[in-house]
Write a protein that holds these residues in place. Structure first.
Motif, short mmCIF file in Angstrom:
data_model
loop_
_atom_site.label_atom_id
_atom_site.label_comp_id
_atom_site.label_asym_id
_atom_site.label_seq_id
_atom_site.Cartn_x
_atom_site.Cartn_y
_atom_site.Cartn_z
N TRP A 130 30.55 -11.46 18.60
CA TRP A 130 31.29 -10.29 18.13
C TRP A 130 32.74 -10.30 18.59
CZ3 TRP A 130 28.84 -9.00 14.24
CH2 TRP A 130 27.45 -8.94 14.22
N GLN A 131 33.26 -11.48 18.85
CA GLN A 131 34.67 -11.59 19.23
C GLN A 131 35.55 -11.38 18.00
OE1 GLN A 131 35.87 -15.95 19.75
NE2 GLN A 131 33.64 -16.06 19.90
N HIS A 166 32.08 -21.91 20.42
CA HIS A 166 32.57 -20.67 21.01
C HIS A 166 32.25 -19.46 20.12
CE1 HIS A 166 34.76 -18.45 24.01
NE2 HIS A 166 35.47 -17.85 23.08
N ARG A 173 28.81 -18.53 20.91
CA ARG A 173 28.69 -18.05 22.28
C ARG A 173 29.03 -16.57 22.38
NH1 ARG A 173 32.32 -21.46 25.34
NH2 ARG A 173 30.63 -22.98 25.27
N GLU A 174 30.02 -16.14 21.61
CA GLU A 174 30.44 -14.73 21.63
C GLU A 174 30.52 -14.24 20.18
OE1 GLU A 174 33.92 -13.91 23.87
OE2 GLU A 174 33.23 -14.96 25.65
N ASN A 211 37.52 -18.68 29.69
CA ASN A 211 36.88 -18.05 28.54
C ASN A 211 37.90 -17.33 27.66
OD1 ASN A 211 34.27 -17.27 27.20
ND2 ASN A 211 35.11 -15.23 27.59
N GLU A 212 38.84 -16.64 28.30
CA GLU A 212 39.89 -15.97 27.52
C GLU A 212 40.74 -17.00 26.78
OE1 GLU A 212 43.93 -13.37 28.30
OE2 GLU A 212 42.20 -12.99 29.60
N THR A 262 38.82 -18.23 23.79
CA THR A 262 38.84 -17.19 22.76
C THR A 262 40.17 -17.18 22.03
OG1 THR A 262 37.26 -15.81 23.98
CG2 THR A 262 38.66 -14.70 22.36
#
Length: 239
Positions: free
Chosen positions: A124-125, A118, A121-122, A70-71, A74
């Motif tokens: 507020w990244q 992605h 999926r996130e 995941n990292e 990102t």
């Protein structure tokens, strides 16, 4: 004592070699290799084993820089969005900068469909914050009233990511080598077979579907939103 000194020197040599390998295997190299895998074979193909094989290293060396998949996703998404941000001409006017940035995102998600996945999926990244900042700063430069900034920025970002993501998803549905015009023509033909009394507007759209340009249609939507935002600004200044 002599053997002990030799052991220490051997350990120091191994440490230096390990440090050189770590320096050579930068996070940037890992991210670029991950992007290559994602683009070629999709998210399921991105494993630390596949990445280690591509980089001719061990998985442990990768974990030194990246904690998990995941990292890594990102970081790869950040890299793609970062390129879009820096590609917008610094001297462009705010409305033209928004159009250029929006089209850059559209093309980036078209080329890297996993980016859109992605981002959703996130939400507020860091990459999403870069997107909001790039849009919001230009809206402020356009003089959008403070009370309308949140809605205006959200409308633009949601439109950009929604349309770009849907376009990328549509492209993935087509088998490789499929002629786009022929595929859209088949869809248009199926629409014309529907009951025109129930679907009059769909019948009207069918005549335009097969030869429309996705990028031009996308930018037309951006222009419609910007025109509406401009009306808000003018109304505020005139009140």
């Amino acid at each position: 004592m002599k053997n002990r000194n030799q052991q220490i020197r051997n350990q120091q040599a191994r440490t230096r070699r390990s440090e050189r390998r770590t320096d050579a295997l930068s996070k940037e190299r890992i991210v670029e290799a991950a992007i290559d895998i994602l683009d070629a074979d999709g998210e399921n193909a991105l494993t630390f084993r596949a990445l280690a094989a591509r980089l001719s290293t061990g998985s442990g060396a990768i974990y030194w820089h990246v904690a998990d998949k995941n990292e890594l996703l990102t970081a790869a998404t950040d890299a793609i969005i970062g390129r879009v941000v820096t590609d917008v001409a610094a001297d462009a006017g705010p409305d033209q900068a928004i159009r250029a940035f929006a089209l850059g995102l559209f093309d980036a998600i078209d080329a890297h469909p996993w980016v859109g996945t992605h981002l959703f999926r996130e939400p507020w990244q860091a990459a999403m914050l870069e997107i909001f900042e790039a849009i919001g700063g230009r809206l402020q430069a356009l003089g959008v009233p403070e009370e309308a900034l949140f809605n205006a920025g959200s409308a633009l970002v949601n439109y950009i990511l929604g349309v770009a993501g849907q376009n990328a998803a549509n492209a993935r549905l087509l088998p490789q080598g499929t002629d786009r015009s022929a595929a859209l023509g088949a869809v248009a033909a199926s629409w014309t077979e529907l009951d025109p009394a129930r679907y009059p507007f769909v019948h009207h759209l069918a005549t335009k579907l097969s030869d429309h340009d996705d990028r031009e249609q996308f930018l037309a939507g951006i222009d419609l939103i910007l025109a509406g935002i401009g009306t808000i600004g003018r109304t505020d200044r005139g009140s």
